[in-house]
Scaffold this motif. Structure first.
Motif, short mmCIF file in Angstrom:
data_model
loop_
_atom_site.label_atom_id
_atom_site.label_comp_id
_atom_site.label_asym_id
_atom_site.label_seq_id
_atom_site.Cartn_x
_atom_site.Cartn_y
_atom_site.Cartn_z
N VAL A 9 0.85 -1.20 0.00
CA VAL A 9 0.00 0.00 0.00
C VAL A 9 0.88 1.25 0.00
O VAL A 9 0.79 2.11 0.86
CB VAL A 9 -1.00 0.01 1.18
CG1 VAL A 9 -2.17 0.95 0.86
CG2 VAL A 9 -1.54 -1.38 1.49
N GLU A 10 1.73 1.32 -1.00
CA GLU A 10 2.65 2.45 -1.10
C GLU A 10 1.91 3.72 -1.50
O GLU A 10 0.96 3.68 -2.27
CB GLU A 10 3.73 2.14 -2.14
CG GLU A 10 4.85 3.16 -2.18
CD GLU A 10 6.00 2.72 -3.08
OE1 GLU A 10 7.02 3.43 -3.11
OE2 GLU A 10 5.86 1.69 -3.75
N ALA A 253 8.34 3.92 -11.34
CA ALA A 253 7.98 3.55 -9.97
C ALA A 253 9.04 2.66 -9.35
O ALA A 253 9.42 2.82 -8.19
CB ALA A 253 6.63 2.85 -9.96
N TYR A 254 9.54 1.71 -10.13
CA TYR A 254 10.59 0.81 -9.65
C TYR A 254 11.85 1.60 -9.32
O TYR A 254 12.46 1.42 -8.25
CB TYR A 254 10.89 -0.25 -10.70
CG TYR A 254 12.04 -1.15 -10.32
CD1 TYR A 254 11.84 -2.27 -9.54
CD2 TYR A 254 13.34 -0.87 -10.75
CE1 TYR A 254 12.90 -3.10 -9.18
CE2 TYR A 254 14.40 -1.68 -10.39
CZ TYR A 254 14.17 -2.79 -9.61
OH TYR A 254 15.24 -3.60 -9.25
N MET A 318 3.58 5.33 -6.85
CA MET A 318 4.11 5.96 -8.05
C MET A 318 3.39 5.49 -9.31
O MET A 318 3.37 6.20 -10.31
CB MET A 318 5.61 5.66 -8.17
CG MET A 318 6.48 6.35 -7.15
SD MET A 318 6.52 8.14 -7.36
CE MET A 318 7.34 8.27 -8.96
N LEU A 319 2.81 4.31 -9.28
CA LEU A 319 2.01 3.83 -10.40
C LEU A 319 0.62 4.43 -10.29
O LEU A 319 -0.01 4.38 -9.24
CB LEU A 319 1.90 2.30 -10.38
CG LEU A 319 2.99 1.50 -11.07
CD1 LEU A 319 2.86 0.03 -10.71
CD2 LEU A 319 2.91 1.68 -12.58
N SER A 320 0.12 4.97 -11.39
CA SER A 320 -1.21 5.58 -11.33
C SER A 320 -2.27 4.51 -11.07
O SER A 320 -2.13 3.34 -11.46
CB SER A 320 -1.51 6.32 -12.63
OG SER A 320 -1.65 5.40 -13.70
N LEU A 325 -5.26 -0.75 -11.95
CA LEU A 325 -6.52 -1.43 -12.20
C LEU A 325 -6.47 -2.21 -13.51
O LEU A 325 -6.96 -3.35 -13.60
CB LEU A 325 -7.67 -0.42 -12.24
CG LEU A 325 -8.04 0.24 -10.90
CD1 LEU A 325 -9.12 1.30 -11.12
CD2 LEU A 325 -8.52 -0.80 -9.89
N HIS A 326 -5.88 -1.62 -14.54
CA HIS A 326 -5.78 -2.33 -15.82
C HIS A 326 -4.90 -3.57 -15.69
O HIS A 326 -5.21 -4.63 -16.24
CB HIS A 326 -5.23 -1.40 -16.89
CG HIS A 326 -5.18 -2.01 -18.27
ND1 HIS A 326 -6.29 -2.54 -18.89
CD2 HIS A 326 -4.14 -2.21 -19.12
CE1 HIS A 326 -5.95 -3.01 -20.08
NE2 HIS A 326 -4.65 -2.83 -20.25
N SER A 327 -3.81 -3.44 -14.94
CA SER A 327 -2.92 -4.59 -14.73
C SER A 327 -3.66 -5.71 -14.01
O SER A 327 -3.54 -6.89 -14.37
CB SER A 327 -1.70 -4.16 -13.93
OG SER A 327 -0.77 -5.22 -13.81
#
Length: 339
Positions: A9-10, A253-254, A318-320, A325-327
């Motif tokens: 939960v970043e 993000a990574y 950092m990931l939108s 959700l798409h992933s």
């Protein structure tokens, strides 16, 4: 094979947000992500305990309980519960209660943790790092098996037959051991007859085969039936419609996350070349299209002698939110049927 998600939960930490006002928004996103994972048929949603500013995951059981109330089928787990710095009685009670809320979908994945903030926070000395874990795991397993426990240890008050309630729907409540690359941890899981989750966050997963063999050998020596054991993998992963899209979306993000951790631990710089190598055919990352990732999971399973579950570490932040959700949608609707 089960397919699931692990998250810490970043959230995005900025100098202009000292009171973490965006944490509430991040929790709302988490609940939406978990609901989607349930709808598209993923098998597990797990939250890893962390006590750091950038993670909203210091109390996984509470977040999992909120998810339980919004979902129907997906299993709910910690990944991991840092048992060394917690009280096994409270851990058991929290997850037994989660099991009641979810009608039998709770699971505890216990470990020693990859960060040590919880030790001084709760008054434990890291010089007892392994001793604390071994003793508390012994108590947790006793609590799983008996209502009234007689137990004695060095780092916690003894139990002299007190009852521990509530009892979970599942009997026994599932407990899994999460490990990194320490041989003694694999041997311990085997000797105790516990299912195993291996965190593979770098390198080449096939190199873990001797450790997996050690796990099964230790279990056999202890008299455990191999049919009751299994090995799962926790991997850095992310899906998009194409391999290049997945890599380009995940890389910022990574880089942000691992550059920060690297500075703390004295690692070298985080480079795109190293990232791309890890998403290659033998690297540890499950990053790409559903077809590419499905083929890679198959290779992992063959190399390790069979795996029961793969969980993708997706922490958001950092990931939108829309990309996460798409992933998740791709994992359930395309990856899982392929696997």
């Amino acid at each position: 094979m089960q397919i699931g998600i692990d998250t810490f939960v970043e959230r995005v930490v900025t100098p202009n947000d000292p009171l973490a006002r965006n944490s509430a928004e991040r929790v709302a996103q988490l609940l939406e992500e978990a609901e989607l994972a349930d709808r598209v048929g993923l098998d597990l949603y797990a939250i890893g305990e962390h006590h750091r500013e950038e993670y909203v995951a210091s109390a996984p059981a509470i977040l999992l309980a909120a998810i339980a109330a919004r979902t129907k089928n997906i299993r709910l787990a910690s990944a991991v519960t840092v048992l060394s710095s917690d009280d096994p009685v409270r851990v058991f009670q929290q997850f037994a209660t989660l099991d009641l809320i979810s009608n039998g979908r709770a699971e505890i994945i216990v470990g020693r943790g990859s960060f040590i903030e919880s030790y001084p926070l709760f008054g434990y000395d890291t010089k007892f790092y392994d001793e604390l874990f071994a003793e508390k795991l012994d108590l947790l397993l006793a609590l799983r098996d008996e209502v009234h426990v007689h137990w004695e240890g060095q780092h916690r008050a003894s139990l002299t037959g007190q009852g521990v309630w509530p009892r979970p729907v599942q009997n026994p409540l599932p407990i899994r051991l999460g490990v990194g690359g320490t041989p003694a941890s694999f041997a311990r899981a085997g000797a105790l007859g516990l299912p195993l989750t291996v965190a593979v966050i770098g390198g080449e997963p096939h190199r873990f085969r001797p450790l997996v063999d050690l796990y099964y050998q230790a279990a056999e020596r202890a008299g455990h039936d191999r049919a009751t054991l299994d090995v799962a993998l926790h991997c850095i992963g992310y899906l998009a419609d194409t391999d290049d899209q997945a890599a380009d979306e995940l890389w910022p993000a990574y880089q942000h996350t691992f550059s920060r951790i690297g500075r703390e631990r004295g690692w070298g710089p985080t480079t795109r070349a190293a990232f791309d190598a890890q998403r290659g055919p033998t690297g540890a990352f499950l990053v790409g299209s559903p077809q590419t990732v499905a083929a890679k999971i198959k290779r992992f399973s063959e190399a390790l002698g069979g795996i029961s579950r793969v969980t993708f570490m997706i922490s958001g932040g950092m990931l939108s939110h829309d990309k996460v959700l798409h992933s998740i949608d791709l994992m359930g609707t395309q990856l899982k049927p392929l696997v």
